[in-house]
Design a protein around this motif. Structure first.
Motif, PDB file in Angstrom:
ATOM      1  N   PRO A 167       0.804  -1.232   0.000  1.00  0.00           N
ATOM      2  CA  PRO A 167       0.000   0.000   0.000  1.00  0.00           C
ATOM      3  C   PRO A 167       0.833   1.277   0.000  1.00  0.00           C
TER       4      PRO A 167
ATOM      5  N   ASP B 101      -2.302   2.083  -6.265  1.00  0.00           N
ATOM      6  CA  ASP B 101      -3.729   2.291  -6.484  1.00  0.00           C
ATOM      7  C   ASP B 101      -4.005   3.664  -7.086  1.00  0.00           C
TER       8      ASP B 101
ATOM      9  N   ARG C 298      -1.756  -7.812  -3.311  1.00  0.00           N
ATOM     10  CA  ARG C 298      -2.705  -6.814  -3.815  1.00  0.00           C
ATOM     11  C   ARG C 298      -2.914  -6.890  -5.318  1.00  0.00           C
TER      12      ARG C 298
END
Length: 383
Positions: free
Chosen positions: A210, A215, A241
């Motif tokens: 993350p 993203d 992910r």
């Protein structure tokens, strides 16, 4: 050792998928200065068959300790203690907190002339227990190295009682010639990755964590390139992910043009497949992957997270970490450039690498290594 030549033990936690050349460069720098270096990897090799001895001047020892086992620290302490005593070690270089805390404990029983803890990331000492260990376990022989000014500031903020001259920043390095020679040519790299030779490619190499910003990079790509079918985004890196990011790309309408390759060993060899290297991390202690992108002489888009602005300098295209609108703007800007303009931007990035050469890396370590040490380091057991 005689004639001021020393037996050096370099310790790191795992056989890494990143940063291996940094450990090799410390080995080379001190070996060429006449010292005897032994590099110890506590963990198991990530890639079966990968030769981590390659390029080292000194000895390499792999303890193959499983860090998931409950008593791995005891096993590591016992084996490192025996190794230190057998090799008559008088200088320690230890990377990251966990190996360093083990070595600090051993060093209380087998004192050395010098010891260095190399800090590659911020936040290592935000736990109060770790700060207490630094304060009361580490003898005055220990100095602390940070890989960037950003990590340096973070480290000092956690230990305000530590004298500033005990903490020194030394930038990481990259072997420019070796990196360039390892990179596949654009056509070959794209063939192996299954990318069209005619596409405009934004690329990234990083584990799917993350903190690495994949993203919002995908969302920025969709915003900038949704109506540009000649573009694609390639992300090389493994992690849990992957499915989530693929779903994100599909929902953004660019699922067919966002390629997540998964984990690929020696991924840096594929950088020339990209037209632009993008590093959207929310923070980086240094950013070795950024150096590898710059070595391909292609334009770089980097966030302002952590130490990345220190690495980019006045080259590349910075944006506010986490800001997908600003990142999309940088992508559009690169798309609208001419080939000559992009080539000039890439050449500026490449020339920036002269700030991070092995020669400078060796010199900085040797300079710190040769500084006079305290004469009575155990007069006070605290720092």
């Amino acid at each position: 050792m005689t004639d001021n030549k020393r037996n050096i033990l370099q310790v790191t936690a795992k056989v890494p998928s990143w940063g291996f050349d940094l450990f090799r460069q410390i080995d080379i720098g001190f070996s060429e200065a006449g010292h005897k270096v032994t590099t110890v990897f506590l963990g198991k090799a990530k890639y079966v068959g990968h030769s981590f001895e390659l390029g080292h001047r000194g000895n390499v020892v792999r303890l193959n300790i499983d860090h998931k086992q409950p008593f791995w620290r005891i096993a590591a302490t016992y084996r490192l203690f025996r190794l230190m005593r057998a090799l008559d070690i008088d200088t320690i270089f230890s990377h990251h907190y966990k190996p360093s805390s083990i070595m600090a404990f051993i060093e209380r029983f087998l004192p050395v002339e010098q010891a260095f803890m190399v800090n590659h990331n911020p936040g290592n000492l935000r736990r109060s227990g770790r700060r207490k260990i630094i304060r009361y376990l580490f003898s005055r022989r220990w100095k602390f190295i940070t890989v960037s000014e950003w990590v340096h500031r973070d480290f000092l903020a956690q230990v305000p009682w530590l004298p500033g001259d005990r903490v020194q920043p030394i930038y990481n390095c990259i072997d420019i010639d070796a990196t360039v020679n390892s990179q596949l040519e654009r056509i070959d790299a794209r063939k192996k990755l299954g990318i069209s030779q005619h596409a405009f490619v934004f690329g990234n190499i990083h584990r799917l964590d993350p903190s690495k910003g994949h993203d919002y990079m995908i969302e920025a790509f969709a915003r900038a390139c949704k109506d540009r079918p000649d573009t694609c985004l390639v992300i090389i890196g493994g992690g849990e992910r992957k499915s989530m990011l693929e779903d994100l790309a599909g929902n953004a309408g660019v699922g067919d043009r966002v390629i997540l390759t998964g984990l690929i060993p020696d991924a840096s060899q594929y950088v020339r497949a990209f037209d632009v290297f993008v590093i959207p991390s929310l923070h980086e202690g240094f950013g070795l992957g950024l150096l590898e992108g710059m070595a391909a002489a292609i334009p770089v888009i980097a966030s302002d997270g952590g130490a990345l602005p220190e690495v980019v300098g006045n080259t590349g295209f910075l944006f506010k970490a986490g800001d997908k609108i600003e990142l999309a703007d940088r992508m559009i800007r690169l798309l609208d450039m001419s080939e000559d303009e992009r080539a000039a931007a890439g050449q500026q990035c490449f020339e920036r690498l002269n700030h991070f050469t092995p020669a400078k890396y060796h010199q900085r370590f040797l300079s710190l290594f040769n500084e006079k040490q305290p004469s009575d380091t155990y007069a006070d057991k605290t720092l």
